[in-house]
Design an enzyme around this catalytic site. Structure first.
Site, PDB file in Angstrom:
ATOM      1  CB  ALA A   1       0.104  -2.785 -14.773  1.00 33.87           C
ATOM      2  CG  ASP A   2       2.535   1.246 -12.131  1.00 37.22           C
ATOM      3  OD1 ASP A   2       2.579   2.472 -12.429  1.00 37.22           O
ATOM      4  OD2 ASP A   2       1.443   0.702 -11.954  1.00 37.22           O
ATOM      5  CG  PHE A   3       6.030  -2.948  -9.759  1.00 40.36           C
ATOM      6  CD1 PHE A   3       6.535  -1.747  -9.713  1.00 40.36           C
ATOM      7  CD2 PHE A   3       5.042  -3.311  -8.621  1.00 40.36           C
ATOM      8  CE1 PHE A   3       6.331  -0.946  -8.454  1.00 40.36           C
ATOM      9  CE2 PHE A   3       4.719  -2.621  -7.510  1.00 40.36           C
ATOM     10  CZ  PHE A   3       5.485  -1.241  -7.357  1.00 40.36           C
TER      11      PHE A   3
ATOM     12  CD  GLN B   1       3.165  -6.657  -4.262  1.00 36.12           C
ATOM     13  OE1 GLN B   1       3.897  -6.096  -3.994  1.00 36.12           O
ATOM     14  NE2 GLN B   1       2.560  -7.837  -3.633  1.00 36.12           N
TER      15      GLN B   1
ATOM     16  CG  HIS C   1       2.027   2.000  -6.726  1.00 29.46           C
ATOM     17  ND1 HIS C   1       3.355   2.897  -6.427  1.00 29.46           N
ATOM     18  CD2 HIS C   1       2.129   0.990  -6.161  1.00 29.46           C
ATOM     19  CE1 HIS C   1       4.019   1.840  -5.811  1.00 29.46           C
ATOM     20  NE2 HIS C   1       3.231   0.833  -5.359  1.00 29.46           N
TER      21      HIS C   1
ATOM     22  CD  GLU D   1       8.814  -7.399 -10.266  1.00 30.13           C
ATOM     23  OE1 GLU D   1      10.007  -7.226 -10.182  1.00 30.13           O
ATOM     24  OE2 GLU D   1       8.068  -6.865  -9.329  1.00 30.13           O
TER      25      GLU D   1
END
Ligand SMILES: Cc1ncc(C[n+]2csc(CCOP(=O)(O)OP(=O)(O)O)c2C)c(N)n1
Length: 659
Positions: free
Chosen positions: A422-424, A420, A465, A398
């Site tokens: 928003a958490d990432f 993929q 997630h 990211e």
């Protein structure tokens, strides 16, 4: 030290000498000024100049260079007037950042130099994006980016090299290996025999050279450039050198063994090159004092010019306005006809497709977004229509990809980057907060990017997630944050975000993807960022909310029509529509701020504080907040239901109305 002039004529050899001497002399002046307390911090590049100067000489003037904190030679070799550099270092108005950032922390399109931010590493991915823009435009140009050997331990180094290798980007990654990262010697920094060996792991070519030999640096870069312009690919170049002074002037060199310093002193790049030129009779001894005199006169006069320049006069409006690239939302929009009923997810896809059709310089990037169509299938069919050049599957990195997006923006493109989930975004956080958000303020470069954030709960997907993380961004000036709750808004705000030259964080709720539909204009009608929408009129209390919260409020009020609640959907969180909220609260006299995010420090806290401050005399009850529990978000359905704010909406409304 052996110098090989190859095809360089004598005049060129002498011109290189002058380029090498100038930064040395500027630095010597800086060290005096530092001791006199007339300038702040200084990171010395003395003893390393052959790298900055030799590599810059090998680059064409219209090719981007991304230097680091010890690379004064890049700036002087690109002929930036010394007065502008000194103004920058002293925080004067004619500096590159108008006193907003120090030392070499600036970029300039005029000289095609993109300076670092303080954080070590992010500049490497920017070089990828700049190079990608060159490839997409069929420009046979090379991008040169520097890193210290210490910063090769950052994940950003790995991500950037890997992306460049996978995408065959013409980038020269230059490691300036000067023996120490602050006080940390190389054997505590990495465990391979030499850093250039890392190239093997990325499947790229690597070279290691004597960084103190200006001709070796120049010829090597020229060689690499000639090769990668025909056959685009990245190359890792390790330049061996030594940091002759402290990390910065205040930090000293006690930890450096004396014999090491002596060994490297004998390899001084300037003294050795001078000796070579004298031996070659390219330079005559009597010329040296004349050249030095010319430079010292220049340095003195440039310094005095800046020293007498008036200081910056602080002005709040200028500071606040410069956080963003100015942009006027089009005064009129086309009529929104015809209209088709679409799901929220299809409206996003539709908006993205129309944005791609409208802007041939828009590139979208994300994990699995190409042939696979994205984790949620939003980009299904895009590769077929727009090709793999503009619809790019990325490695899982990211930070590197957000950085590459910024590089594209620097080099004339627009980028939409998909997280993929928003958490990432945590893995790309640094680039967003420190690069995307602060660049316009620092040196007036627009960062024309959208980061798509599939967010939120309701699908039993657990702590990693389902998070609501919009408040991580709403407190970061320089970003815009939008969060549509309906299909038409999802499309219109995405198109508006693509149009806007500023970095926009675009939240799209995963639970809403396939659970709601609505009427969506077929054409590209934009929704203005910063404007709320009154979803439902009422007169007893205002529910101010966004995202899934809007649907909770709509469901609740449908069950309690007698309560006559007004629902405001903010749609944008940064900037947010204070006027609409104020008008509603003044009308109803009661306010409830509702959101899916956890309660403490959620965005609702900002709205509640604003209402308390600006609408106090209109209020018949304290402003109330309804947010999710201050816990991580659990997976189990019953636990998730308990966690979410929706579980406490009814009781909060009762409390508010009954106050
Ligand atoms: C992400 C990050 N961590 C820590 C620092 C603090 N810091 C600034 S320079 C430096 C040493 C860098 O060493 P190296 O990359 O070898 O470059 P050099 O200073 O030797 O030229 C450190 C630790 C920083 N600027 N950024």
């Amino acid at each position: 030290m052996i110098f090989d002039r190859k095809n360089l004529d004598t005049d060129t050899l002498v011109s290189f000498y002058k380029k090498l001497l100038l930064p040395r002399m500027v630095e010597e002046k800086m060290l005096i000024l530092l001791r006199q307390g007339r300038i702040g911090k200084w990171f010395s590049g003395i003893g390393q100049e052959a790298i900055a100067v030799g590599s810059t000489l090998a680059m064409a003037d219209d090719e981007y260079i991304l230097p680091m904190h010890r690379n004064l030679g890049v700036f002087t070799t690109r002929n930036i007037p010394l007065s502008r550099l000194m103004a920058q270092w002293q925080g004067k108005p004619s500096g590159f950042t108008k006193g907003r950032d120090r030392s070499f922390h600036f970029g300039t399109q005029e000289y095609k130099i993109i300076g670092m931010i303080s954080h070590l590493g992010p500049q490497l991915a920017l070089a990828d994006g700049i190079a990608l823009a060159n490839v997409l435009s069929n420009h046979k140009k090379t991008t040169l980016v520097y890193t210290g050997e210490g910063a090769t331990s950052e994940g950003d180094f790995h991500e950037a090299l890997n992306i460049a290798a996978v995408w065959n980007l013409p980038v020269i990654f230059l490691i300036e290996n000067n023996g120490y990262g602050l006080s940390t010697p190389t054997n505590e920094q990495y465990h391979c025999a030499q850093l250039v060996d890392r190239a093997i792991g990325y499947g790229m070519e690597g070279r290691r050279i004597d960084g103190n030999n200006i001709l070796e640096v120049y010829h090597t870069i020229t060689d690499i450039k000639n090769s990668i312009r025909e056959n685009p690919r990245p190359v890792l170049l390790e330049c061996m050198t030594f940091r002759m002074r402290g990390h910065e002037e205040a930090s000293g060199t006690k930890y450096v063994p004396q014999n090491l310093t002596e060994w490297w002193s004998a390899k001084d790049p300037l003294a050795n090159y001078e000796k070579y030129l004298l031996n070659e009779r390219a330079l005559l001894p009597e010329w040296i004092p004349l050249i030095r005199k010319e430079f010292s006169t220049l340095i003195e006069s440039e310094f005095e010019k800046v020293y007498s320049e008036a200081d910056i006069v602080p002005d709040i409006n200028t500071e606040v306005e410069d956080m963003y690239h100015s942009y006027s939302f089009p005064a009129t929009q086309p009529a929104s006809t015809p209209i088709t009923t679409k799901r929220y997810i299809d409206a996003i896809s539709d908006g993205l497709r129309q944005g791609m059709r409208k802007h041939s310089n828009l590139v979208i990037m994300g994990q699995d977004i190409a042939e696979y169509g994205g984790a949620f299938k939003i980009t299904q069919g895009f590769v077929e229509e727009f090709g793999k050049g503009r619809v790019r599957n990325t490695p899982i990195c990211e930070s590197g990809i957000v950085g590459a997006g910024m590089g594209l923006a620097i080099n004339g493109y627009k980028a939409v980057v998909e997280m993929q989930f928003a958490d990432f975004v945590t893995c790309g956080f640094n680039q967003i907060i420190n690069n995307l958000a602060k660049t316009h303020y620092r040196w007036a470069q627009a960062v024309d990017m959208v980061v798509r954030m599939p967010t939120g709960a309701g699908t039993g997907a657990g702590p990693f997630h389902s998070q609501s993380n919009e408040a991580w961004f709403t407190k970061t000036p320089g970003l815009k944050v939008v969060y549509p709750a309906f299909p038409a808004d999802a499309k219109g705000l995405l198109l508006a975000a693509i149009e806007d030259p500023n970095p926009v964080i675009y939240f799209e709720h995963k639970y809403l993807y396939r659970s709601i539909s609505g009427e969506v204009p077929d054409n590209d009608v934009l929704i203005e960022i910063g404007k709320a929408n009154i979803v439902q009129q009422g007169d007893t209390a205002s529910i101010i909310t966004f995202g899934l919260g809007v649907h909770w409020a709509v469901e609740y009020t449908a069950q309690h029509p007698e309560q006559s609640l007004e629902i405001i959907d903010l749609r944008s969180l940064l900037p947010w529509d204070k006027e609409a909220v104020e008008a509603s609260v003044k009308k109803t006299g009661r306010a409830l701020v509702l959101h899916e995010d956890t309660l403490t420090s959620g965005f609702g806290a900002e709205i509640a504080a604003y209402i308390a401050e600006h609408c106090f005399k209109y209020l018949d009850a304290p402003v109330m907040r309804c947010g999710s529990l201050d816990t991580a978000i659990p997976m189990n359905k019953a636990l998730e239901d308990q966690f979410l704010a929706k579980a406490r909406l009814g009781e909060t409304v009762e409390k508010l109305l009954g106050y």
